[in-house]
Design a protein around this motif. Structure first.
Motif, short mmCIF file in Angstrom:
data_model
loop_
_atom_site.label_atom_id
_atom_site.label_comp_id
_atom_site.label_asym_id
_atom_site.label_seq_id
_atom_site.Cartn_x
_atom_site.Cartn_y
_atom_site.Cartn_z
N PRO A 410 0.82 -1.21 0.00
CA PRO A 410 0.00 0.00 0.00
C PRO A 410 0.85 1.27 0.00
CG PRO A 410 0.04 -0.98 2.19
CD PRO A 410 0.75 -1.94 1.29
N ASP A 411 0.34 2.30 -0.69
CA ASP A 411 1.02 3.60 -0.68
C ASP A 411 0.63 4.37 0.58
OD1 ASP A 411 -1.54 4.64 -1.11
OD2 ASP A 411 -1.19 4.96 -3.25
N GLU A 412 1.01 5.64 0.66
CA GLU A 412 0.74 6.45 1.85
C GLU A 412 -0.75 6.59 2.15
OE1 GLU A 412 2.75 7.14 -0.55
OE2 GLU A 412 4.75 7.51 0.27
N ASN A 413 -1.60 6.44 1.13
CA ASN A 413 -3.05 6.56 1.30
C ASN A 413 -3.73 5.22 1.51
OD1 ASN A 413 -3.01 9.43 0.87
ND2 ASN A 413 -2.75 9.02 -1.32
N GLY A 414 -2.96 4.16 1.58
CA GLY A 414 -3.53 2.84 1.80
C GLY A 414 -3.94 2.10 0.55
N LYS A 415 -3.71 2.68 -0.62
CA LYS A 415 -4.07 2.03 -1.87
C LYS A 415 -2.90 1.22 -2.39
CE LYS A 415 -7.42 5.56 -3.31
NZ LYS A 415 -7.81 6.54 -4.39
N LEU A 416 -3.20 0.04 -2.94
CA LEU A 416 -2.14 -0.81 -3.48
C LEU A 416 -1.55 -0.14 -4.71
CD1 LEU A 416 -3.69 -4.37 -3.17
CD2 LEU A 416 -1.89 -3.37 -1.76
N GLY A 417 -0.27 0.18 -4.65
CA GLY A 417 0.32 0.89 -5.78
C GLY A 417 1.83 0.88 -5.79
N ILE A 418 2.45 0.26 -4.78
CA ILE A 418 3.91 0.22 -4.71
C ILE A 418 4.38 -1.21 -4.94
CG2 ILE A 418 5.93 0.59 -3.27
CD1 ILE A 418 4.38 2.68 -1.73
N TYR A 419 5.19 -1.40 -5.99
CA TYR A 419 5.82 -2.70 -6.18
C TYR A 419 7.18 -2.65 -5.48
CZ TYR A 419 2.29 -4.35 -9.40
OH TYR A 419 1.10 -4.77 -9.95
N ALA A 420 7.18 -3.14 -4.24
CA ALA A 420 8.33 -2.96 -3.36
C ALA A 420 9.25 -4.17 -3.42
CB ALA A 420 7.86 -2.74 -1.93
N PRO A 421 10.54 -3.97 -3.64
CA PRO A 421 11.48 -5.09 -3.57
C PRO A 421 11.48 -5.71 -2.18
CG PRO A 421 12.51 -3.13 -4.54
CD PRO A 421 11.20 -2.69 -3.97
N VAL A 422 11.50 -7.03 -2.11
CA VAL A 422 11.50 -7.74 -0.82
C VAL A 422 12.96 -7.98 -0.46
CG1 VAL A 422 10.58 -9.70 0.47
CG2 VAL A 422 9.32 -8.80 -1.49
N THR A 423 13.60 -6.97 0.14
CA THR A 423 15.05 -7.01 0.33
C THR A 423 15.47 -6.75 1.77
OG1 THR A 423 15.13 -4.67 -0.30
CG2 THR A 423 15.53 -6.30 -2.04
N GLU A 424 14.53 -6.65 2.72
CA GLU A 424 14.87 -6.37 4.11
C GLU A 424 14.12 -7.32 5.03
OE1 GLU A 424 15.68 -1.54 3.68
OE2 GLU A 424 13.91 -2.27 4.75
N TYR A 425 14.68 -7.52 6.23
CA TYR A 425 13.97 -8.29 7.25
C TYR A 425 14.11 -7.58 8.59
CZ TYR A 425 18.30 -10.16 9.33
OH TYR A 425 19.51 -10.29 9.95
N CYS A 426 13.18 -7.87 9.51
CA CYS A 426 13.13 -7.21 10.81
C CYS A 426 12.97 -8.24 11.92
CB CYS A 426 11.96 -6.24 10.89
SG CYS A 426 12.04 -4.86 9.73
N GLU A 427 13.42 -7.86 13.11
CA GLU A 427 13.08 -8.60 14.32
C GLU A 427 11.75 -8.09 14.86
OE1 GLU A 427 16.16 -8.16 17.18
OE2 GLU A 427 17.52 -9.58 16.20
N MET A 428 11.06 -8.94 15.63
CA MET A 428 9.80 -8.56 16.24
C MET A 428 9.94 -8.45 17.74
SD MET A 428 7.01 -10.85 14.15
CE MET A 428 7.95 -12.36 14.41
N ASP A 429 9.25 -7.47 18.31
CA ASP A 429 9.14 -7.36 19.76
C ASP A 429 8.29 -8.53 20.26
OD1 ASP A 429 8.00 -6.58 22.35
OD2 ASP A 429 8.92 -4.63 21.96
N PRO A 430 8.69 -9.20 21.34
CA PRO A 430 7.97 -10.41 21.79
C PRO A 430 6.51 -10.18 22.16
CG PRO A 430 10.11 -10.26 22.85
CD PRO A 430 9.89 -8.96 22.14
N THR A 431 6.13 -8.98 22.59
CA THR A 431 4.77 -8.76 23.08
C THR A 431 4.04 -7.68 22.30
OG1 THR A 431 5.57 -7.22 24.76
CG2 THR A 431 5.36 -9.54 25.40
#
Length: 563
Positions: A410-431
Motif C-alpha cells: 500500500p502507498d501512503e493513502n492505503g491504496k495498493l500501488g507500490i511494487y516494493a522489492p522484498v530485500t529487508e527483514y526485521c526482528e519482532m518485539d515479543p509482546t
C-alpha cells in the motif's frame, strides 16, 4: 465442560447437545439421503418440528447428514440429524429434553441415526481473535501457565496450544488442537485438571486437529505468467505429490564469494520427500499437480471453444451475419491453444535443493527481550525451543524465466500501488502486534495480525518424544475485513511481510508453515536466517537487517467486539 445426569447424552460443551457422544468439532459435513433411513421422512420431520416447538427451541435449519472428523471414512458411520438452533431461545435443559425425545422417535422408527442440536455460532465456527499488546494481564497469564498446561497435556497427541479470544463474547481462551480429541480421557481427566489450574475468566476449548502442515490439498485454477518466478509461486519436488509456496528469495556468500540467489520455502514442502527417500533434489514451479491441473483446464477450455465453433459453422449458411462472431471465436481458440502449448512445454525446473532443516532451536534474542519487557525470569527453560522448518533451493532456471522479487504494497493513502522489492527483514518485539501480509500459492494475498503471545506447536522431527517436541512460534489471525484465514492448504512456505503504508522496501518478519483452522503459524525470520547461516556456513547478504519491526498502530478491538 458440562455435567450431565444422563451419560448417554453429550453435554460436554455448552453450545452443543447430542446423542450418542458426538465427534469433537470441527467436523466435515456431507449429505445423507433421508429416505434411506426413514420409511416416512415427512412425518418424522413434522414430529421433530413439534418436539422443538414444545421445548421452545427455534431453529434455523435441520437435516440428515454425515458429520465426521477429517480423515474418518464414511463407510459404516451412522448419519446425524443435525439441528441448528437460535441462541435467543436456547437453553441447555431444553436441548437435553429435545434430544432425548428425538432419540426415542428414531428408536420407534428403527433408525440408527444420531441427534445433534448445535448453536448457529458454533455451527459456522467461532470467530478467533488475537491477544493485544495492551492486554498485559493476559500476556502474564500465558507466561505463567503455558508450560504447566503443556506438561499436563503432553500425554496426549496434541498438536497446538494457543491463547486467543473466541466466540461472540470474545472471551480469552486456551485453545488446544489434538488428533486424539475424541479420547474419553481428555474429558474425564485432563480437562478437569486444567480447569482447576486455569482462572475462571479464561475458557478452555479442545478441538480436533489432524495436522498443522499446509501442503497440496488445494489446487490452483491456473498457472501464473510462465516467464516469471514470483514470490508466492507454486513449487514442489519433481515427480512429487506435495505442493506448497516458494515464499521468496535470499542471496548468500561464503568467504567473500557470492553463491547466488536461492528460493525459500518450508522443509515439509520440499525437503520431507528427500528425508523420506521418495523424492530427488530437483524442484519445479509450478508443482506437478498444479501444472497438470492447468494443462487439463486448458484442454477443457479448448474443447468448449471448439464445440462452440462447430455450432456456429452449422448456422453460417442460414445466418451469414454470424461470420464475424465465428472469426472472433476462431481467434480466441488460436490464442488459447498458443497459451496451452506454452504451459504444456514450459521448462518448470527452477533448481535443486541446497539445504533444509526441520528441527528446534533456542531463541535467545526473543527470550532476553521477553525477560526485559516483563521484568521477570526467562520465559522458558531450555526444554522449550522454537520451531524451524525451512529449505533453500539453489536457483538455476532457463533463460526464458526471470525472478520477480517484488510485492504489491500500500502507498501512503492505503491504496495498493507500490511494487516494493522484498530485500529487508526485521526482528519482532515479543509482546507486540504486527499488521502483516503474505502472498501464497493457494490464497494469494491475505492480510493478518500477529498476536502478542506466542503459540506452541508440536514438531515430530528430530525428537524421540512419542508425539513430538513442543516448540514455540508466532501466531497470526486473518484480517476479518478481508478474510478469516491467513494461510490455507498449499500456502506453507509463504514469507510474512510487514503491511506498512508507503514503504519502498518490503520487510520480512516471518516464514509461514502451518495452521490450526483460523490461527496461522510462522517462524520469526531473523531466527530462520541465523539457522540458514549456521547450516550452510554462508552469510546472508540479502535480505538485509532493518532493525526492530514497526508494530500495529491500532490497539483497539473492532466495534462489534464485546471484550
Amino acid at each position: 465442560m458440562q455435567s450431565n445426569t444422563n451419560p448417554a447424552i453429550d453435554t460436554r460443551v455448552p453450545y452443543r447437545t447430542g446423542w450418542p457422544i458426538l465427534p469433537v468439532l470441527p467436523v466435515e459435513e456431507s449429505h445423507a439421503e433421508i429416505t434411506t433411513y426413514f420409511r416416512n421422512p415427512g412425518s418424522v420431520e413434522l414430529e421433530i418440528c413439534s418436539i422443538l416447538k414444545k421445548h421452545s427451541l427455534n431453529h434455523h435449519d435441520f437435516g440428515l447428514c454425515h458429520r465426521l472428523n477429517k480423515g474418518v471414512p464414511l463407510d459404516g458411520q451412522r448419519p446425524t440429524m443435525r439441528i441448528i438452533s437460535e441462541k435467543e431461545t436456547d437453553s441447555k435443559e431444553a436441548r437435553i429434553k429435545a434430544v432425548e425425545e428425538i432419540k426415542c422417535l428414531f428408536e420407534r422408527e428403527n433408525a440408527d441415526v444420531a441427534v445433534e442440536i448445535i448453536l448457529s455460532e458454533a455451527y459456522v465456527g467461532f470467530d478467533t481473535d488475537i491477544i493485544l499488546s495492551t492486554e498485559r494481564d493476559l500476556i502474564l497469564q500465558w507466561k505463567s501457565l503455558w508450560t504447566k498446561i503443556e506438561k499436563t497435556i503432553a500425554i496426549h497427541d496434541y498438536l497446538t496450544l494457543d491463547l486467543v479470544r473466541r466466540g461472540e463474547q470474545n472471551r480469552p481462551t486456551f485453545l488446544i488442537g489434538a488428533r486424539d480429541a475424541n479420547d474419553e480421557s481428555w474429558w474425564s481427566t485432563t480437562l478437569p485438571m486444567l480447569r482447576k489450574m486455569v482462572p475462571a475468566d479464561i475458557d478452555l476449548e479442545l478441538c480436533f486437529l489432524d495436522s498443522v502442515e499446509l501442503t497440496g490439498s488445494a489446487r490452483r485454477d491456473s498457472v501464473d505468467d510462465c516467464s516469471y518466478l514470483s514470490i508466492g509461486a507454486s513449487c514442489g519436488n519433481r515427480g512429487g505429490t506435495r505442493a506448497g509456496t516458494l515464499g521468496g528469495f535470499v542471496e548468500l556468500e561464503r568467504d567473500g564469494r557470492p553463491l547466488g540467489q536461492f528460493g525459500v520455502s518450508n522443509c515439509h514442502v520440499l525437503g520431507k520427500g528427500i528425508i523420506q527417500g521418495v523424492s530427488d533434489l530437483s524442484v519445479v514451479s509450478p508443482a506437478d499437480k498444479d501444472h497438470n491441473k492447468a494443462v487439463s483446464d486448458a484442454q477443457l477450455d479448448i474443447d468448449k471453444k471448439y464445440d462452440r465453433i462447430k455450432d456456429l459453422i452449422k448456422t453460417i449458411t442460414d445466418i451469414p451475419s454470424k461470420i464475424p462472431l465465428l472469426e472472433l471465436q476462431l481467434d480466441r481458440l488460436h490464442l488459447r491453444m498458443r497459451d496451452a502449448m506454452t504451459v504444456l512445454h514450459l521448462n518448470r525446473r527452477i533448481g535443486d535443493l541446497f539445504a533444509w532443516q526441520m528441527q528446534t532451536t533456542k531463541n535467545d534474542t526473543f527470550d532476553e527481550n521477553y525477560r526485559k519487557l516483563l521484568e521477570s525470569d526467562s520465559m522458558h527453560d531450555d526444554t522449550y525451543r522454537w520451531a524451524l522448518d525451512w529449505c533453500l533451493v539453489r536457483l538455476g532456471m532457463p533463460q526464458e524465466r526471470c525472478i520477480d522479487n517484488k510485492a504489491l504494497m500500500p502507498d501512503e493513502n492505503g491504496k495498493l500501488g507500490i511494487y516494493a522489492p522484498v530485500t529487508e527483514y526485521c526482528e519482532m518485539d515479543p509482546t507486540e502486534n504486527y499488521d502483516v501480509v503474505k502472498y501464497g500459492r493457494t490464497s494469494g494475498r491475505t492480510l493478518g495480525v500477529v498476536s502478542a503471545v506466542p503459540s506452541v506447536v508440536r514438531l515430530t522431527a528430530n525428537t524421540t518424544d512419542k508425539f513430538g517436541a513442543p516448540t514455540l512460534c508466532r501466531s497470526i489471525v486473518g484480517n476479518k475485513r478481508h478474510t478469516n484465514l491467513f494461510l490455507e492448504p498449499g500456502d506453507s512456505g509463504s514469507l510474512v511481510l510487514l503491511n506498512r503504508r508507503g514503504k519502498r522496501n518490503a520487510q520480512i518478519v516471518g516464514l509461514g508453515f502451518g495452521r490450526n483452522y483460523q490461527i496461522s503459524y510462522m517462524q520469526p525470520m531473523d531466527l530462520v536466517l541465523r539457522a540458514m547461516e549456521k547450516k550452510t556456513g554462508a552469510k546472508v547478504t540479502m535480505p538485509t537487517f532493518a532493525g526492530l519491526a514497526t508494530s500495529s498502530q491500532d490497539q483497539r478491538r473492532p466495534a462489534n467486539s464485546k471484550a
